[in-house]
Write a protein that holds these residues in place. Sequence first.
Motif, PDB file in Angstrom:
ATOM      1  N   ARG A   1       0.832  -1.221   0.000  1.00 43.44           N
ATOM      2  CA  ARG A   1       0.000   0.000   0.000  1.00 43.44           C
ATOM      3  C   ARG A   1       0.860   1.262   0.000  1.00 43.44           C
ATOM      4  O   ARG A   1       0.569   2.220  -0.715  1.00 43.44           O
ATOM      5  CB  ARG A   1      -0.965  -0.012   1.182  1.00 43.44           C
ATOM      6  N   ALA A   2       1.923   1.256   0.774  1.00 41.48           N
ATOM      7  CA  ALA A   2       2.804   2.427   0.824  1.00 41.48           C
ATOM      8  C   ALA A   2       3.538   2.617  -0.514  1.00 41.48           C
ATOM      9  O   ALA A   2       3.630   3.738  -1.020  1.00 41.48           O
ATOM     10  CB  ALA A   2       3.815   2.276   1.962  1.00 41.48           C
ATOM     11  N   ALA A   3       4.028   1.533  -1.083  1.00 44.13           N
ATOM     12  CA  ALA A   3       4.779   1.627  -2.339  1.00 44.13           C
ATOM     13  C   ALA A   3       3.892   2.084  -3.494  1.00 44.13           C
ATOM     14  O   ALA A   3       4.351   2.807  -4.384  1.00 44.13           O
ATOM     15  CB  ALA A   3       5.415   0.275  -2.672  1.00 44.13           C
ATOM     16  N   MET A   4       2.614   1.695  -3.481  1.00 44.33           N
ATOM     17  CA  MET A   4       1.729   1.978  -4.604  1.00 44.33           C
ATOM     18  C   MET A   4       0.915   3.264  -4.421  1.00 44.33           C
ATOM     19  O   MET A   4       0.184   3.662  -5.328  1.00 44.33           O
ATOM     20  CB  MET A   4       0.793   0.800  -4.852  1.00 44.33           C
ATOM     21  N   ALA A   5       1.062   3.919  -3.295  1.00 50.20           N
ATOM     22  CA  ALA A   5       0.310   5.156  -3.049  1.00 50.20           C
ATOM     23  C   ALA A   5       0.777   6.261  -3.993  1.00 50.20           C
ATOM     24  O   ALA A   5       1.943   6.302  -4.401  1.00 50.20           O
ATOM     25  CB  ALA A   5       0.493   5.598  -1.593  1.00 50.20           C
TER      26      ALA A   5
END
Length: 120
Positions: A38-42
């Motif tokens: 989730r953090a990488a794709m935000a």
Amino acid sequence: MPLPTDTYRALTQSVSAELASLRASTPDVMKAFGDLGRAAMADGALDKKTKELIALALGVAAHCDPCIAFHTQALAKLGATRQEIDETLGVTVYMGGGPSAMYAASAIKAFDEAAGATRG
């Protein structure tokens, strides 16, 4: 490599179900993996669609059918065009040679399937 199922949608469903055991036995690890994703794709300097295109390229280069399935479904939901997919796969083939070309063909099939399901 032949798919273990008839469609990429079925593949994502199968893999998700198979991961249930891993989520149950290593909940902290799998939660951390989900949080990392989730953090990488935000959205950031790169938008989600660009990041998904990068993820698709890496999935093709790694010869990962489940990666292709998950990322093409995400790209279809994000409104990616077939031209964006094709250009991403062109760069992937350029960088990865023949093996990437074979998996690029799989990615096209997966995106067309996902886009049809999203639009239909």
